[in-house]
Enzyme design. Structure first.
Site, PDB file in Angstrom:
ATOM      1  N   GLU A  47       0.823  -1.154  -0.076  1.00 26.42           N
ATOM      2  CA  GLU A  47       0.073  -0.129   0.094  1.00 26.42           C
ATOM      3  C   GLU A  47       0.627   1.395  -0.024  1.00 26.42           C
ATOM      4  OE1 GLU A  47      -2.563  -0.614   3.337  1.00 26.42           O
ATOM      5  OE2 GLU A  47      -4.126  -1.323   2.096  1.00 26.42           O
TER       6      GLU A  47
ATOM      7  N   GLU B   3      -4.024  20.129  37.815  1.00 26.69           N
ATOM      8  CA  GLU B   3      -5.125  21.146  38.123  1.00 26.69           C
ATOM      9  C   GLU B   3      -4.198  22.454  38.151  1.00 26.69           C
ATOM     10  OE1 GLU B   3      -7.041  20.435  41.794  1.00 26.69           O
ATOM     11  OE2 GLU B   3      -8.706  19.286  40.522  1.00 26.69           O
TER      12      GLU B   3
END
Lengths: 116, 585
Positions: free
Chosen positions: B74, B314
């Protein structure tokens, strides 16, 4: 060997492009060993060259067992494969050429053009 | 088969295996792919089939000195080289050093016409030529199925494919064949019929907008293998499969203890802190000081000279440094000395697996002794709860295997039952410390307690947890008849107790003074009485003396008068003495 071939092919194609009207046929047949299929294919192509294309034809028969590198270069997957290098476009015919309708159509087109 | 010497496994009974070198895949398959046999890798578009195959080849050539042939149907050689270069695979270099041969097989459908019988001997010859030219041990056929699109005669193709796989086995090469996933079967053209030794299925699923790749060994003839679906990811070092149970539960255990950075907390944990290499969960509602406790722990470890890796989901590193500075924790010098490293990322930046892979990579690169994840619950956003749990399991396993102490903070939402929300995670953890808010008296106060600590004696007490300019202080909370008191209530209670104590002290002092005074009074009385007595005794003596003198004087007087009167001597003297005495008194 390889460079020779390609340069030969290039030269041939260049020539063909410049002198379109000579219509030189360049055919290469790839076979894998001396199987029945290989022999059939070789026989068919030879007949074709002699009968239809006369001297206007260069045929090269390559046994990929002997020259495996060429199989890769020419993208050979199926055997036998007949490659019509010239005139353009390139065409590949896979199989033992038992059925030559397609092949004749391709070649006849050119011959007709020439005659016409 | 005999050309290859089976070397990867020693017991003769086991199937010889060919290690892929792909992280995690060898663990799942128990050593690698079946040596000398073809393996089918199938999956949908974009799930990493080609990459897995190429990595198998590249790692074989680099790590195991097994040259390989890549037959690509491919992608062209140049495309392949470029595609894998971004993953750090130097395919071009390997080709140059004759470790890998790439053969791009291409059939232009429009050029081809069938004209009779044929076979695919061309393919065989090319493959054979490529294998022999470098002595390849590994072969990859990347999407062999492309042939179905190029060659019209399926009957011939199928017969030839069957022959091809047989031929590959006879050749003794370990082959990987990739194939597109079919609708009802594993591959679109049923290649699994021909490859029956090992089938690996790749899958790329999107769940709640987060895509995760999965790998499953569908079949592995003659060998044990992990049958689960394992998440895997494609990082910049190729594929890594993350087997959840790859390590089992047999890591080395340390009895060494490490301090938490909070002396009172150490004291609560049997006096010496956590075990090295243990996993610690720190849960708390918002604002209870989870990050502060973590930062304290980090600082303590870094000051001991241990490397600490702090994953923050955070806050940014600078924010943490600034905030901690406000409570007297100076993290910046530790960062500069390369003892502390922060890694901050938003949880939604990428999927859970990618987070995990990044964390693994960071950990492998930094080699920390302590890892802090603040907070682990943020990652729930990046995946489902069960995925998150799986991820934490893997992370804990990985860290424990390396004897890395890990601290995870976990945010508990108010209103949820604590035990319930953390139950899925807590069983993975060796120690669990809880931070909580106590509301009352018009204020909120923090308390801390040790919920569990495997393998050590630990305090059952609730402690109040104070944050000041000088860091954390853990103090005893007031526990009295009216319950647990914290903050100003505790202070008030303390004052109350102090006042009461003072009062009782004063009372006692007064009583003492009174007693003293009484005693003094009594003593004074006693001395008065004694003085009285002594005067009287003196008087008595004086009188007695007087009496004696008088008697003597009387006697003398009588004798004298008798002599004067020359009277009758004895009898008269005695009677007269009597009467004279009585008359006088």
């Amino acid at each position: 060997m390889r460079t020779n071939k390609t340069s030969h092919a290039t030269r041939a194609s260049e020539k063909a492009l410049t002198t379109r009207l000579t219509d030189k046929y360049v055919l290469r047949l790839f076979v894998a060993g001396a199987t029945a299929r290989s022999r059939q294919a070789i026989l068919r192509v030879r007949q074709l060259c002699e009968a239809e294309l006369k001297d206007n034809c260069t045929l090269e028969v390559i046994d990929i067992y002997q020259q495996p590198g060429l199989a890769r270069e020419n993208q050979i997957v199926a055997t036998p494969t007949l490659i019509k290098e010239l005139p353009r476009p390139i065409r590949r015919f896979i199989g033992n050429l038992a059925n030559t309708d397609g092949l004749f159509a391709e070649l006849a087109l050119i011959t007709k053009d020439q005659t016409a | 088969m005999k050309k290859n010497t089976p070397d990867s496994t020693s017991p003769a009974t086991l199937l010889p295996k060919c290690p892929t070198g792909i992280q995690g895949l060898d663990e799942i398959t128990g050593g690698g792919l079946p040596r000398g046999r073809p393996t089918l890798v199938c999956g949908g578009a974009g799930c990493g089939k080609t990459l897995l195959a190429v990595e198998f080849l590249v790692r074989g050539a680099v790590q195991f000195d097994e040259p390989g042939v890549l037959m690509a149907f491919e992608e062209t050689e140049a495309e392949l080289k470029a595609n894998v270069a971004s993953l750090g695979f130097d395919l071009a270099g390997l080709v140059q050093r004759k470790k890998v041969v790439i053969d791009y097989v291409h059939i232009e459908r429009s050029e081809v016409q069938e004209s009779g019988e044929y076979d695919l001997e061309g393919l065989f010859v090319r493959l054979n030529y490529a294998i022999d030219s470098i002595g390849a041990k590994r072969v990859v056929l990347d999407t062999l199925e492309a042939l179905f699109a190029s060659l019209p005669n399926e009957a011939i193709l199928r017969a030839e494919l069957r022959r091809l796989f047989r031929w590959l086995k006879d050749k003794g090469v370990t082959a990987v064949i990739t194939a597109e996933r079919g609708r009802d079967q594993l591959t679109r053209h049923g290649l699994e019929e021909y490859v029956s030794d090992c089938v690996i299925l790749l899958d790329h699923r999107v769940n709640e907008q987060i895509a995760t790749r999965h790998l499953r060994v569908v079949k592995y003839r003659g060998a044990l293998h992990g049958t689960n679906e394992f998440p895997f990811l494609i990082g910049d070092e190729g594929i890594s499969v993350l087997p959840i149970t790859s390590l089992g539960l047999n890591h080395k255990i340390s009895t060494e203890r490490i301090a938490t950075g909070i002396p009172r907390l150490d004291a609560m944990l049997g006096g010496r802190g956590f075990f090295r290499g243990s996993s610690i969960l720190l849960t708390g509602t918002p604002g209870t000081g989870k990050t502060i406790v973590s930062a304290n722990f980090a600082q303590a470890a870094a000051r001991r000279g241990e490397r600490v890796l702090f994953f923050s989901f955070e806050e940014s590193p600078n924010q943490i440094i600034r905030n901690m500075h406000s409570i007297g924790l100076r993290l910046e010098p530790l960062v500069k000395r390369r003892l502390l490293r922060f890694h901050s990322a938003r949880p939604s930046l990428y999927g859970l697996e990618m987070h995990l892979a990044t964390m693994f990579k960071e950990i492998a690169a930094f080699q920390p002794a302590v890892v802090i994840v603040d907070p682990i619950t943020s990652l729930m956003d990046a995946g489902t709860a069960s995925e998150c749990r799986g991820m934490v399991t893997r992370l804990v396993d990985y860290l424990k295997a390396g004897q890395v102490t890990s601290l995870f903070t976990s945010l508990t939402q108010a209103g949820h039952s604590l035990q319930q929300s953390e139950a899925s995670m807590s069983s993975l953890m060796d120690s669990w410390i809880l931070l909580q808010d106590f509301e009352g008296n018009g204020e909120r106060n923090r308390v801390l307690y040790v919920l569990k600590a495997r393998g050590m004696k630990h305090s059952n007490q609730i402690r109040e947890f104070l944050i000041s300019d000088h860091g954390i202080d853990v103090v005893d909370a007031y526990i009295g008849p009216s319950g647990v008191l914290t903050g100003s209530a505790r202070a008030a209670q303390n004052a109350l107790e102090k006042a009461a104590m003072l009062a009782s002290q004063q009372e006692a002092a007064q009583l003492k003074r009174e007693v003293d005074r009484k005693r003094a009074a009594l003593e004074r009385q006693i001395s008065d009485l004694r003085a009285d007595y002594e005067t009287e005794a003196l008087e008595l003596r004086r009188i007695a003396q007087q009496v004696g003198t008088r008697t003597f004087v009387l006697g003398t007087e009588r004798a004298a008068s008798g002599r004067l009167r020359q009277a009758d001597i004895k009898v008269a003297a005695s009677t007269r003495g009597k009467s004279k005495l009585g008359g006088k008194s």
